[in-house]
Design a protein around this motif. Structure first.
Motif, short mmCIF file in Angstrom:
data_model
loop_
_atom_site.label_atom_id
_atom_site.label_comp_id
_atom_site.label_asym_id
_atom_site.label_seq_id
_atom_site.Cartn_x
_atom_site.Cartn_y
_atom_site.Cartn_z
N UNK A 9 0.82 -1.20 0.00
CA UNK A 9 0.00 0.00 0.00
C UNK A 9 0.86 1.26 0.00
N UNK A 10 0.21 2.39 -0.23
CA UNK A 10 0.93 3.65 -0.22
C UNK A 10 0.14 4.75 -0.86
N UNK A 20 -0.61 -4.60 -4.74
CA UNK A 20 -0.70 -5.13 -3.39
C UNK A 20 -0.40 -6.62 -3.41
N UNK A 21 0.22 -7.09 -2.35
CA UNK A 21 0.47 -8.51 -2.21
C UNK A 21 -0.07 -8.99 -0.88
N UNK A 89 -10.75 5.22 -5.12
CA UNK A 89 -10.17 3.93 -4.74
C UNK A 89 -9.46 4.00 -3.39
N UNK A 90 -9.36 5.19 -2.83
CA UNK A 90 -8.73 5.35 -1.53
C UNK A 90 -9.48 4.57 -0.48
N UNK A 91 -8.76 3.71 0.24
CA UNK A 91 -9.37 2.85 1.24
C UNK A 91 -8.29 2.01 1.90
N UNK A 116 -4.83 -5.41 6.83
CA UNK A 116 -5.16 -4.30 5.94
C UNK A 116 -3.96 -3.45 5.59
N UNK A 117 -4.02 -2.84 4.43
CA UNK A 117 -2.98 -1.91 3.99
C UNK A 117 -3.65 -0.69 3.36
N UNK A 118 -3.14 0.48 3.69
CA UNK A 118 -3.76 1.72 3.24
C UNK A 118 -3.33 2.06 1.82
#
Length: 123
Positions: A9-10, A20-21, A89-91, A116-118
């Motif tokens: 994320x980032x 994302x992985x 798509x921000x989440x 979770x990843x931001x």
């Protein structure tokens, strides 16, 4: 017990891409269906995408044509490639596993979840 750990994320600008992985523990990863969900502030958790144990994929309407999912059973990993990103798509993105291999869009069908990843998409 299955442990899932997301990464990748980032912050990215609109129109950009991000991958994302999700790394999973467990010796039977290849039999799991793996899904991604996301939750934006003040909103309900939303289905994004799923891949079955056979490689069948199903996409949420909001990401069709932009996101793809793949899995590497040798590495117990699933990847979410996100292209043409939009501010909406921000989440926080979560990966989840269904150990029976059922490719479902319902979050309550999933047995295990990552932390979770931001993902933040700036306009």
């Amino acid at each position: 017990q299955v442990q899932l750990v997301e990464s990748g994320g980032g912050l990215v600008q609109a129109g950009g891409s991000l991958t994302l992985s999700c790394a999973a523990s467990g010796r039977t990863f290849s039999s799991y269906a793996m899904g991604w969900f996301r939750q934006a502030p003040g909103k309900e958790r939303e289905f994004v995408i799923v891949i079955s144990m056979s490689g069948y994929t199903y996409y949420g309407d909001s990401v069709k044509g932009r996101f793809t999912i793949s899995r590497d059973n040798a590495k117990n990993t699933v990847h979410l490639q996100m292209n043409s990103l939009k501010p909406e798509d921000t989440a926080v993105y979560y990966c989840a596993s269904n150990v029976e291999g059922t490719a479902t869009t319902r979050d309550y069908d999933y047995d295990y979840w990552g932390q979770g990843t931001q993902v933040t998409v700036s306009s």
